[in-house]
Scaffold this active site. Structure first.
Site, PDB file in Angstrom:
ATOM      1  N   ASP A 150      -2.418  -2.290   9.720  1.00  0.00           N
ATOM      2  CA  ASP A 150      -2.530  -2.299   8.262  1.00  0.00           C
ATOM      3  C   ASP A 150      -3.082  -3.607   7.703  1.00  0.00           C
ATOM      4  O   ASP A 150      -3.344  -3.701   6.502  1.00  0.00           O
ATOM      5  CB  ASP A 150      -1.148  -2.039   7.618  1.00  0.00           C
ATOM      6  CG  ASP A 150      -0.658  -0.620   7.856  1.00  0.00           C
ATOM      7  OD1 ASP A 150      -1.495   0.258   8.128  1.00  0.00           O
ATOM      8  OD2 ASP A 150       0.564  -0.400   7.760  1.00  0.00           O
ATOM      9  N   LYS A 177       0.830  -1.206   0.000  1.00  0.00           N
ATOM     10  CA  LYS A 177       0.000   0.000   0.000  1.00  0.00           C
ATOM     11  C   LYS A 177       0.867   1.259   0.000  1.00  0.00           C
ATOM     12  O   LYS A 177       2.041   1.257   0.384  1.00  0.00           O
ATOM     13  CB  LYS A 177      -0.938   0.006   1.207  1.00  0.00           C
ATOM     14  CG  LYS A 177      -0.260  -0.145   2.579  1.00  0.00           C
ATOM     15  CD  LYS A 177       0.326   1.130   3.142  1.00  0.00           C
ATOM     16  CE  LYS A 177       0.996   0.917   4.494  1.00  0.00           C
ATOM     17  NZ  LYS A 177       1.727   2.137   4.966  1.00  0.00           N
TER      18      LYS A 177
END
Length: 306
Positions: free
Chosen positions: A141, A13
């Site tokens: 995350d 990401k």
């Protein structure tokens, strides 16, 4: 049990916005972030076994990674086994492509792909909501690595709200030859804020994502997004690894719309206005001895493959 071997992948990401709140009594910070999953994947193969193990391969140097019970993928498999009352274990083989300690959530992607693979391997079929619940226990995350796409994360970053992003964004990643410790970067941020408390505005207890970031994503407008990229951890990351400033300057001078340190760094993500300009920037950075990868986003989260 399901199949004897299952493969899954999960993306790294980029944080196109990362606002960090004031340090709390427990030492943690609330954040407000806009995540975008990009086309750089961790690949996990899960095979039936009597105990839990993990080994690594792939182009990213992985000699320093733990293969013990503290490894995030092993923790993910064990947590899922407890939830599903699985008596056996799993042998994990992880092909690393996301930089380690690079601010792109590689370990979280390992955990997310492991959850998806083991859920299939063991024939649990718990459903996404149950996997997200486990993911939130593993790290901030991990839920986003499961979900992918584009999302706003609040709290520790694990409270996700999907965000609309039109079209495709073209990024070039400048990969550093060393990692940064996330706790060290947060500590440097806190020290800077304390040292300059008289000169800077105090951090919000509950940060928010800039509305202009969400507008740019909705519009699919790379130029608009480039104007509002923000990361509160960029300055401390640059203080801990000053050479990143030269990488940022080189990329922006060589055609990028803008550059930003991803997460706690040290990976630098350069936003480009087209595939052609991304290719040109990748060539330029490579010629300057910078390891550069071209990726696109958004992409889906953890999925079975094969």
């Amino acid at each position: 049990m399901g199949r004897s071997t299952v493969r899954a992948k999960a993306p790294g990401k980029i944080n196109v916005h990362l606002g960090v709140g004031a340090i709390q009594d427990d030492g943690y910070h609330d954040v407000a972030t806009a995540y975008q999953a990009v086309s750089l994947y961790e690949i996990v193969e899960a095979s039936e076994a009597s105990d839990f193990s993990v080994r690594f391969s792939g182009p990213i140097p992985h000699d320093q990674l733990s293969t013990g019970a503290d490894n995030l993928a092993i923790r993910a498999a064990m947590a899922l086994a407890r939830r599903g009352r699985v008596s056996g274990g799993v042998a994990l083989s992880i092909e690393k492509h996301v930089p380690i300690a690079g601010g792109m959530g590689g370990g979280s992607a390992d955990a997310a792909a492991t959850l998806v693979a083991c859920d299939e391997l063991w024939g649990l079929h718990l459903g996404r909501d149950a996997l997200v619940e486990i993911a939130r226990e593993l790290g901030a995350d991990v839920p986003f690595a499961l979900a992918g796409g584009t999302a706003v994360g609040t709290g520790r970053g694990d409270q996700l709200t999907p965000a609309l992003a039109r079209g495709q964004f073209h990024w070039v990643l400048a990969i550093a030859d060393a990692g940064l410790s996330t706790p060290d970067v947060y500590r440097a941020l806190d020290e800077h804020r304390a040292l300059h408390a008289a000169d800077i505005a105090p951090a919000h207890d509950v940060p928010t994502v800039d509305a202009r970031v969400l507008q740019a994503l909705r519009a699919g407008d790379a130029s608009m997004l480039a104007e509002v990229l923000q990361n509160d951890l960029q300055a401390p990351a640059l203080r801990l690894m000053p050479r990143l400033a030269g990488t940022l300057e080189l990329g922006e001078r060589s055609g990028a719309l803008a550059g930003i340190v991803s997460g706690s760094g040290p990976t630098v993500a350069f936003l480009c206005d087209s595939l052609e300009s991304a290719i040109e920037l990748q060539v330029t950075l490579s010629a300057s001895q910078v390891l550069a990868l071209k990726v696109t986003g958004p992409v889906p989260g953890a999925r079975l493959i094969d």
